[in-house]
Design a protein around this motif. Structure first.
Motif, mmCIF file in Angstrom:
data_model
loop_
_atom_site.group_PDB
_atom_site.id
_atom_site.type_symbol
_atom_site.label_atom_id
_atom_site.label_comp_id
_atom_site.label_asym_id
_atom_site.label_seq_id
_atom_site.Cartn_x
_atom_site.Cartn_y
_atom_site.Cartn_z
ATOM 1 N N PRO A 142 11.012 -6.702 -2.858
ATOM 2 C CA PRO A 142 9.808 -7.411 -3.019
ATOM 3 C C PRO A 142 8.780 -6.370 -2.808
ATOM 4 C CG PRO A 142 11.322 -8.507 -1.555
ATOM 5 C CD PRO A 142 12.067 -7.117 -1.776
ATOM 6 N N ASN A 143 7.655 -6.624 -3.467
ATOM 7 C CA ASN A 143 6.154 -5.767 -3.650
ATOM 8 C C ASN A 143 5.034 -6.525 -3.947
ATOM 9 O OD1 ASN A 143 5.866 -4.743 -6.621
ATOM 10 N ND2 ASN A 143 8.028 -4.877 -6.347
ATOM 11 N N SER A 144 4.031 -5.620 -3.850
ATOM 12 C CA SER A 144 2.933 -6.269 -4.307
ATOM 13 C C SER A 144 2.706 -6.477 -5.726
ATOM 14 C CB SER A 144 1.517 -5.370 -3.741
ATOM 15 O OG SER A 144 2.019 -4.129 -4.549
ATOM 16 N N GLY A 145 3.309 -5.603 -6.570
ATOM 17 C CA GLY A 145 3.081 -5.666 -8.070
ATOM 18 C C GLY A 145 1.763 -4.630 -8.028
ATOM 19 N N LYS A 146 1.415 -4.292 -9.493
ATOM 20 C CA LYS A 146 0.673 -3.294 -9.503
ATOM 21 C C LYS A 146 -0.873 -3.699 -9.107
ATOM 22 C CE LYS A 146 2.705 -1.331 -13.861
ATOM 23 N NZ LYS A 146 2.752 -1.358 -15.026
ATOM 24 N N VAL A 147 -1.200 -2.766 -8.221
ATOM 25 C CA VAL A 147 -2.714 -3.026 -7.684
ATOM 26 C C VAL A 147 -3.657 -1.666 -7.980
ATOM 27 C CG1 VAL A 147 -4.101 -3.492 -5.325
ATOM 28 C CG2 VAL A 147 -1.671 -4.305 -5.890
ATOM 29 N N ASP A 148 -4.692 -2.152 -8.538
ATOM 30 C CA ASP A 148 -5.600 -0.978 -8.920
ATOM 31 C C ASP A 148 -6.866 -0.959 -8.094
ATOM 32 O OD1 ASP A 148 -7.431 0.605 -10.338
ATOM 33 O OD2 ASP A 148 -7.832 -0.493 -12.049
ATOM 34 N N ARG A 149 -6.819 0.039 -7.088
ATOM 35 C CA ARG A 149 -7.940 0.519 -6.191
ATOM 36 C C ARG A 149 -8.825 1.411 -6.769
ATOM 37 N NH1 ARG A 149 -6.962 -3.713 -2.865
ATOM 38 N NH2 ARG A 149 -4.706 -3.536 -1.639
ATOM 39 N N PHE A 150 -8.906 1.601 -8.307
ATOM 40 C CA PHE A 150 -10.023 2.462 -8.769
ATOM 41 C C PHE A 150 -9.712 3.867 -8.475
ATOM 42 C CE2 PHE A 150 -14.182 4.317 -9.092
ATOM 43 C CZ PHE A 150 -14.287 4.260 -10.652
ATOM 44 N N TYR A 151 -9.703 4.281 -7.152
ATOM 45 C CA TYR A 151 -9.441 5.676 -6.771
ATOM 46 C C TYR A 151 -8.207 6.233 -6.989
ATOM 47 C CZ TYR A 151 -13.952 4.400 -4.784
ATOM 48 O OH TYR A 151 -15.502 4.123 -4.617
ATOM 49 N N PHE A 152 -7.444 5.242 -6.917
ATOM 50 C CA PHE A 152 -5.772 5.404 -7.190
ATOM 51 C C PHE A 152 -5.198 4.108 -7.546
ATOM 52 C CE2 PHE A 152 -6.527 5.089 -2.729
ATOM 53 C CZ PHE A 152 -6.020 3.916 -2.324
ATOM 54 N N LYS A 153 -4.006 3.889 -8.071
ATOM 55 C CA LYS A 153 -3.214 2.667 -8.365
ATOM 56 C C LYS A 153 -2.073 2.895 -7.200
ATOM 57 C CE LYS A 153 -4.252 1.992 -13.259
ATOM 58 N NZ LYS A 153 -5.396 2.958 -13.284
ATOM 59 N N ALA A 154 -2.043 1.583 -6.964
ATOM 60 C CA ALA A 154 -0.941 1.292 -5.640
ATOM 61 C C ALA A 154 -0.018 0.375 -5.831
ATOM 62 C CB ALA A 154 -1.813 0.977 -4.484
ATOM 63 N N LEU A 155 1.374 0.324 -5.336
ATOM 64 C CA LEU A 155 2.380 -0.331 -5.014
ATOM 65 C C LEU A 155 2.647 -0.587 -3.648
ATOM 66 C CD1 LEU A 155 4.505 0.929 -8.008
ATOM 67 C CD2 LEU A 155 3.672 -1.473 -8.072
ATOM 68 N N TYR A 156 2.564 -1.626 -3.154
ATOM 69 C CA TYR A 156 3.006 -1.793 -1.666
ATOM 70 C C TYR A 156 4.532 -2.696 -1.335
ATOM 71 C CZ TYR A 156 -2.063 -1.074 -1.154
ATOM 72 O OH TYR A 156 -3.343 -0.745 -1.195
ATOM 73 N N PHE A 157 5.253 -2.006 -0.525
ATOM 74 C CA PHE A 157 6.539 -2.689 -0.351
ATOM 75 C C PHE A 157 6.856 -2.252 1.379
ATOM 76 C CE2 PHE A 157 7.671 1.220 -1.715
ATOM 77 C CZ PHE A 157 8.856 1.443 -1.037
ATOM 78 N N ARG A 158 7.444 -3.471 1.799
ATOM 79 C CA ARG A 158 8.054 -2.962 3.040
ATOM 80 C C ARG A 158 9.391 -2.761 3.242
ATOM 81 N NH1 ARG A 158 4.327 -4.198 7.243
ATOM 82 N NH2 ARG A 158 2.780 -5.817 6.525
ATOM 83 N N GLU A 159 9.799 -1.526 3.889
ATOM 84 C CA GLU A 159 11.244 -1.249 3.968
ATOM 85 C C GLU A 159 11.840 -2.141 5.050
ATOM 86 O OE1 GLU A 159 12.345 0.448 7.040
ATOM 87 O OE2 GLU A 159 10.676 -0.574 7.836
ATOM 88 N N PRO A 160 13.244 -2.244 5.299
ATOM 89 C CA PRO A 160 13.946 -3.433 5.973
ATOM 90 C C PRO A 160 13.419 -3.436 7.386
ATOM 91 C CG PRO A 160 15.508 -2.089 4.429
ATOM 92 C CD PRO A 160 14.064 -1.290 4.457
ATOM 93 N N ASN A 161 12.919 -2.239 8.163
ATOM 94 C CA ASN A 161 12.469 -2.550 9.424
ATOM 95 C C ASN A 161 11.153 -3.117 9.602
ATOM 96 O OD1 ASN A 161 14.556 -1.738 11.610
ATOM 97 N ND2 ASN A 161 14.573 0.184 10.389
ATOM 98 N N GLY A 162 10.518 -3.396 8.254
ATOM 99 C CA GLY A 162 9.035 -4.001 8.314
ATOM 100 C C GLY A 162 7.957 -3.116 8.281
ATOM 101 N N ILE A 163 8.186 -1.661 8.056
ATOM 102 C CA ILE A 163 7.088 -0.925 7.980
ATOM 103 C C ILE A 163 6.573 -0.815 6.663
ATOM 104 C CG2 ILE A 163 6.333 1.588 8.241
ATOM 105 C CD1 ILE A 163 8.998 1.886 10.099
ATOM 106 N N LEU A 164 5.218 -0.970 6.450
ATOM 107 C CA LEU A 164 4.662 -1.120 5.104
ATOM 108 C C LEU A 164 4.559 0.372 4.515
ATOM 109 C CD1 LEU A 164 3.209 -2.821 2.929
ATOM 110 C CD2 LEU A 164 1.076 -2.585 4.278
ATOM 111 N N PHE A 165 4.908 0.692 3.121
ATOM 112 C CA PHE A 165 5.032 1.736 2.390
ATOM 113 C C PHE A 165 4.013 1.570 1.258
ATOM 114 C CE2 PHE A 165 9.624 3.638 3.566
ATOM 115 C CZ PHE A 165 8.851 3.929 4.921
#
Length: 321
Positions: free
Chosen positions: A254-277
């Motif tokens: 499960p992840n954010s899908g593609k996110v354009d922050r303009f300065y960089f493009k990002a993908l967000y997801f939580r590893e199983p312990n809940g830490i946001l990568f």
């Protein structure tokens, strides 16, 4: 397809003015971008880095006035490291912290490197790490218009320190999904707990490591001011970014899908312990909308927010820095 190392670390602050003073006047970092939280444009987002805003050198802060304190525990990014050139630099910083009454510990070894742990005024746990000529991800460029001698300046991010109750699921994501490799361990500084495990990506070295500490005795962290929101890892370009998006889908993460922050493009997801990568591209970078000479001097907005500039500025509190 390989992650290059750490891209940035994002932290919460309850007072942007005090935050700016600490990271620019005490630590000598450069404010490279003054912008807004794109998910809440009534809040500032400040970026500090090296002289040119290179990826792998940035600490970012979301400004949330009145934010409560952090209650530390597991499922957390419990410490953020900053690289300096030599052990002599650590001695310089230890003396500076004593003079400025900055909370700090004694110098000690972590993963074979000389280090110096300290805290900012909101309790953020930080660790200075001496490179001492180690091979690996290249450091950034010192920001010289400060009272910090260039030879002792902070030159980038060092290892991200994760604290979890059970390391197994986190290790699986780092190694099987993200391509990290186990490169060593060192004794826990917290007492009778398992050794801290070291994982690296890319060319390795301090700028490409994650350290995992196992603390089954602790409760889950409740994040507040001084707490780390997420850690981002470097993707070299948009082509590989697209491949990573496909990889997350393939692994059914499960992840954010593609996110354009303009300065960089990002993908967000939580590893199983809940830490946001976060996976972030090196391109186009922080000089894509303002010249390197004037980075951070004005409020920067990505093009998709520029039409709302007047409204955004009206809703932002004055920032006196």
């Amino acid at each position: 397809m390989e992650l290059l190392g750490l891209h940035h670390v994002s932290i919460l602050t309850g007072k942007a003015e005090n935050n700016y003073h600490f990271y620019t006047k005490v630590l000598g970092m450069r404010l490279i971008k003054k912008t807004v939280n794109q998910d809440n444009t009534q809040s500032y987002h400040l970026f500090y880095g090296d002289a040119k805003g290179n990826p792998g050198t940035e600490l970012t802060f979301f400004d949330i006035p009145g934010l409560g304190q952090t209650y530390r525990g597991v499922s957390s990014i419990s410490a953020t490291s900053l690289r300096v050139k030599t052990t002599e630099s650590l001695i310089f910083w230890k003396n500076r912290f004593e003079q400025l009454e900055i909370v700090h510990e004694e110098m000690t070894k972590r993963a074979g490197r000389d280090t110096l742990a300290f805290q900012d005024k909101e309790g953020t746990h930080l660790i200075l790490v001496a490179d001492n000529g180690e091979k690996g991800i290249a450091p950034g460029i010192p920001w010289e218009p400060t009272d910090i001698p260039a030879e002792h300046a902070i030159v980038g991010l060092g290892p991200a320190h994760l604290t979890v109750a059970d390391s197994g699921p986190t290790v699986q994501v780092l190694t099987n999904l993200m391509g990290f490799r186990h490169v060593g361990s060192y004794p826990s500084l917290s007492g009778d707990f398992p050794d801290i495990q070291v994982y690296a990506t890319g060319q390795g070295g301090a700028g490409a490591e994650v350290h995992i500490e196992i603390r089954p005795d602790l409760l889950k962290e409740r994040i507040g001011r001084g707490g780390v929101h997420h850690v981002a890892f470097r993707v070299p370009n948009e082509e590989e970014y697209n491949n990573w998006a496909d990889r997350l889908k393939e692994y059914r993460v499960p992840n954010s899908g593609k996110v354009d922050r303009f300065y960089f493009k990002a993908l967000y997801f939580r590893e199983p312990n809940g830490i946001l990568f976060e996976l972030s591209t090196d391109t186009p970078g922080f000089t894509s909308d303002e010249p390197v000479e004037s980075l951070g001097e004005n409020l920067s907005l990505p093009p998709f927010l520029e039409p709302q500039r007047r409204e955004i500025e009206q809703n932002l509190r004055p920032l006196e820095i």
